[in-house]
Design an enzyme around this catalytic site. Structure first.
Site, mmCIF file in Angstrom:
data_model
loop_
_atom_site.group_PDB
_atom_site.id
_atom_site.type_symbol
_atom_site.label_atom_id
_atom_site.label_comp_id
_atom_site.label_asym_id
_atom_site.label_seq_id
_atom_site.Cartn_x
_atom_site.Cartn_y
_atom_site.Cartn_z
ATOM 1 N N SER A 40 -4.901 -13.182 21.321
ATOM 2 C CA SER A 40 -4.215 -12.466 20.243
ATOM 3 C C SER A 40 -3.150 -13.324 19.578
ATOM 4 C CB SER A 40 -3.583 -11.190 20.796
ATOM 5 O OG SER A 40 -2.703 -11.503 21.858
ATOM 6 N N ASN A 127 2.854 -6.054 30.047
ATOM 7 C CA ASN A 127 2.694 -4.706 29.489
ATOM 8 C C ASN A 127 4.010 -4.127 28.976
ATOM 9 O OD1 ASN A 127 0.110 -5.113 30.240
ATOM 10 N ND2 ASN A 127 0.093 -3.647 31.933
ATOM 11 N N THR A 172 1.540 19.696 -16.211
ATOM 12 C CA THR A 172 0.829 20.197 -15.043
ATOM 13 C C THR A 172 -0.641 20.010 -15.396
ATOM 14 O OG1 THR A 172 0.697 22.463 -15.872
ATOM 15 C CG2 THR A 172 2.612 21.939 -14.521
ATOM 16 N N HIS A 173 -1.413 19.619 -14.414
ATOM 17 C CA HIS A 173 -2.831 19.274 -14.660
ATOM 18 C C HIS A 173 -2.956 18.135 -15.678
ATOM 19 C CE1 HIS A 173 -3.605 23.276 -12.834
ATOM 20 N NE2 HIS A 173 -2.579 23.631 -13.585
ATOM 21 N N SER A 294 -5.060 -10.897 -20.194
ATOM 22 C CA SER A 294 -6.497 -10.898 -19.952
ATOM 23 C C SER A 294 -7.030 -12.267 -20.351
ATOM 24 C CB SER A 294 -7.153 -9.812 -20.812
ATOM 25 O OG SER A 294 -8.513 -10.141 -21.041
ATOM 26 N N LYS A 300 -4.065 -8.272 -24.679
ATOM 27 C CA LYS A 300 -3.787 -7.418 -23.517
ATOM 28 C C LYS A 300 -2.512 -7.788 -22.770
ATOM 29 C CE LYS A 300 -6.017 -4.535 -21.874
ATOM 30 N NZ LYS A 300 -7.313 -4.568 -21.150
ATOM 31 N N ASN A 302 -1.427 -6.208 -19.166
ATOM 32 C CA ASN A 302 -1.867 -5.226 -18.175
ATOM 33 C C ASN A 302 -0.799 -4.955 -17.117
ATOM 34 O OD1 ASN A 302 -4.408 -5.077 -19.410
ATOM 35 N ND2 ASN A 302 -5.086 -6.904 -18.293
ATOM 36 N N GLU A 307 -0.746 -1.205 -10.834
ATOM 37 C CA GLU A 307 -2.082 -0.922 -10.297
ATOM 38 C C GLU A 307 -2.188 -1.324 -8.831
ATOM 39 O OE1 GLU A 307 -5.227 -1.926 -13.554
ATOM 40 O OE2 GLU A 307 -3.396 -3.009 -14.019
ATOM 41 N N GLN A 339 -3.938 -4.002 22.409
ATOM 42 C CA GLN A 339 -3.685 -5.256 21.704
ATOM 43 C C GLN A 339 -4.060 -5.121 20.225
ATOM 44 O OE1 GLN A 339 -4.152 -9.174 23.637
ATOM 45 N NE2 GLN A 339 -5.989 -9.326 22.385
HETATM 46 N N1 ARG Z 1 -1.562 -9.548 24.368
HETATM 47 C C1 ARG Z 1 -1.386 -8.314 25.043
HETATM 48 C C2 ARG Z 1 -1.199 -7.164 24.040
HETATM 49 O O1 ARG Z 1 -0.943 -7.416 22.934
HETATM 50 C C3 ARG Z 1 -0.213 -8.388 25.950
HETATM 51 C C4 ARG Z 1 -0.310 -7.488 27.125
HETATM 52 C C5 ARG Z 1 -1.437 -7.937 27.974
HETATM 53 N N2 ARG Z 1 -1.434 -7.282 29.213
HETATM 54 C C6 ARG Z 1 -2.434 -7.413 30.080
HETATM 55 N N3 ARG Z 1 -2.320 -6.804 31.186
HETATM 56 N N4 ARG Z 1 -3.478 -8.117 29.777
HETATM 57 O O2 ARG Z 1 -1.311 -6.010 24.360
#
Ligand code: ARG
Length: 478
Positions: A40, A127, A172-173, A294, A300, A302, A307, A339
């Protein structure tokens, strides 16, 4: 909420069978696809600052409680500060083989200070670490959004003050309904944004309890001081259930819900800007700062920024949907599903920030064409209700009968190709003989608007009062 670009270097610092930090019971490293789906770091490198803050608070607590020596804690803190500098400078060697930001930083700490680095993770798990880091990030993002939304409110109030008596058609509308003032219209957004900020502040308040010290899921046997780490990180206190602490993401959901609603509000304003800028309306003009040309049509200009604000609500609401579905059915406590919590927030909250800043820019940039607004405000029999009200007030008719008579007047005007306000007294009297000269005076847009003095009404005097009320609130905390 700008993001530094951090480079990820590919090769793994290799470590026995797989991973230096958890590889003890493994005989082989992960397969390439496993590494790709598991890592990650490309996403959570954005948590580097928060991760270091969390570790600094944790190690200070470990020293204060005697779990690690003062000497080790000092070396760990020093190493973490060095890493913060490397990240700041863009020289930190991010590695995908080290999975995530937590292990990247810990591995680098080991490179820098050796053996004591291994003591940092005492009484902690990734965790509780990731939940803490992520909360710190979301909390900062919410604070940023709150401030930016405050600025957008101020922009609207400034326009409302200038245009407290500027008449425009109220719809309205999207059909011309009754004349209102442009200032009143702007203050409607100030109210909506105030509630958006309220939701953001509520979410911020509710989330502000520390998961740190919950460890993997069950708490820890070490004599940690969770109050100490909570207060060092600006939390109100520790979360009171370790399972909840590591596995709840409702703080992120709530932030996204608040963001989605705010983005919806901004999309409505953006849509109005698009309509108001169009040639048939011509109510406002955006300068070259907020428009694009444009490539084929030289004439133009825009309203692309508007948007894009209108469109970005898609990914913001989508992010909420994504995380709701990610979290649905995840058994307690932590699962790797979680994750997937970060990309939606990392995408949606900065996107909303940009929308808010772009909206404030457009509000300040708008030039109002008062004549165009006034001209359209008088089209479509917009003061018909005022005639009905006159019949009730002056002749004592029940509103339903007054409504019917006025409807007949509208029909008569339509047949003559006129607006109701253009009918002569004689023409009105053909509809109902009881109508007097006095009724003609209520049919102008100015009189119509000025008469709507009820609390929250569009009369310029009410708009000025409301703008002043908001000025006192919004400039006090600016
Ligand atoms: N990269 C993990 C996450 O974003 C960190 C926690 C991972 N914990 C584990 N027990 N693998 O959640």
């Amino acid at each position: 909420m700008t993001e530094r670009t951090l480079k990820t270097s590919t090769p793994a610092p290799q470590v026995g069978a797989g991973n230096a930090l958890w590889g003890g019971r493994f005989e082989a490293g992960p397969g390439a696809i496993m590494e790709e789906i598991n890592a990650s770091i490309d996403v959570d490198k954005r948590l580097a600052t928060q991760d270091i803050s969390g570790s600094l608070a944790h190690v200070a607590m470990l020293a204060a409680t005697g779990i690690v020596t003062e000497d080790d804690a000092a070396r760990i803190s020093e190493g973490l500060h060095t890493i913060a500098g490397e990240i700041e400078a863009g020289t930190f060697p991010f590695s995908r083989a080290l999975e995530d930001i937590h292990m990247n930083i810990e591995a680098r700490l080991k490179d820098l200070i050796g053996e004591p680095a291994g003591r940092l993770h005492t009484a902690r798990s990734r965790n509780d670490q990731v939940a803490t880091d992520f909360k710190l990030w979301v909390r900062d993002a919410l604070d940023g959004l709150d401030a930016e939304l405050g600025d957008l409110q101020r922009a609207f109030v400034e326009v409302a003050e200038r245009h407290a008596a500027t008449i425009m058609p109220g719809f309205t509308h999207l059909q011309s309904a009754q004349p209102v003032t442009f200032g009143h219209h702007c203050l409607a957004y100030v109210e909506m944004i105030a509630r958006d900020r309220g939701r953001i502040r509520d979410a911020r308040h509710r989330m502000n309890e520390s998961p740190l010290g919950a460890a993997a899921l069950a708490g820890t046997a070490f004599p940690i001081d969770r109050e100490m780490t909570a207060s060092a990180l600006g939390f109100e206190g520790p979360m009171h259930n370790s399972l909840d602490a590591v596995s709840s993401r409702d703080f992120a959901l709530e932030a996204l819900a608040a963001a989605a609603i705010a983005a919806t509000h901004l999309s409505r304003f953006a849509e109005e800007v698009v309509i108001w800028c169009s040639a048939p309306f011509g109510f406002v003009k955006l300068s070259d700062q907020f428009t694009t040309g444009s490539s084929i049509m030289p004439q133009k200009k825009n309203p692309d920024a508007a948007e894009l604000v209108r469109a970005k609500v898609g990914r913001i609401v989508g992010a909420l949907n994504t995380l709701l579905i990610v979290m649905k059915g995840v058994p307690l406590a932590y699962s790797k599903d979680m994750q997937e919590d970060k990309p939606p927030l990392f995408d949606a909250l900065p996107a909303l920030s940009l929308c808010v800043r772009a909206s404030a820019g457009m509000v300040r940039d708008l030039t109002v064409n008062e004549d165009a607004m006034r001209a359209l405000a008088s089209k479509g029999h917009t003061t018909a209700t005022d005639l009905a009200d006159w019949l009730v007030r002056t002749l004592g008719l029940p509103f339903r009968e007054a409504h019917h008579i006025t409807g007949a007047a509208v029909l008569a005007a339509d047949r003559k190709g006129k607006e109701i306000a253009e009918l002569t007294l004689a023409e009105l009297q053909e509809v109902d003989g009881r109508i007097t000269e006095d009724a003609l005076t209520v049919l102008t847009v100015d009189r119509s608007v000025a008469s709507r003095t009820s609390l929250g009404g569009t009369a310029p005097e009410r708009v000025r009062e409301e703008a002043a009320r908001w000025r006192a609130v919004l400039w006090a905390d600016a």
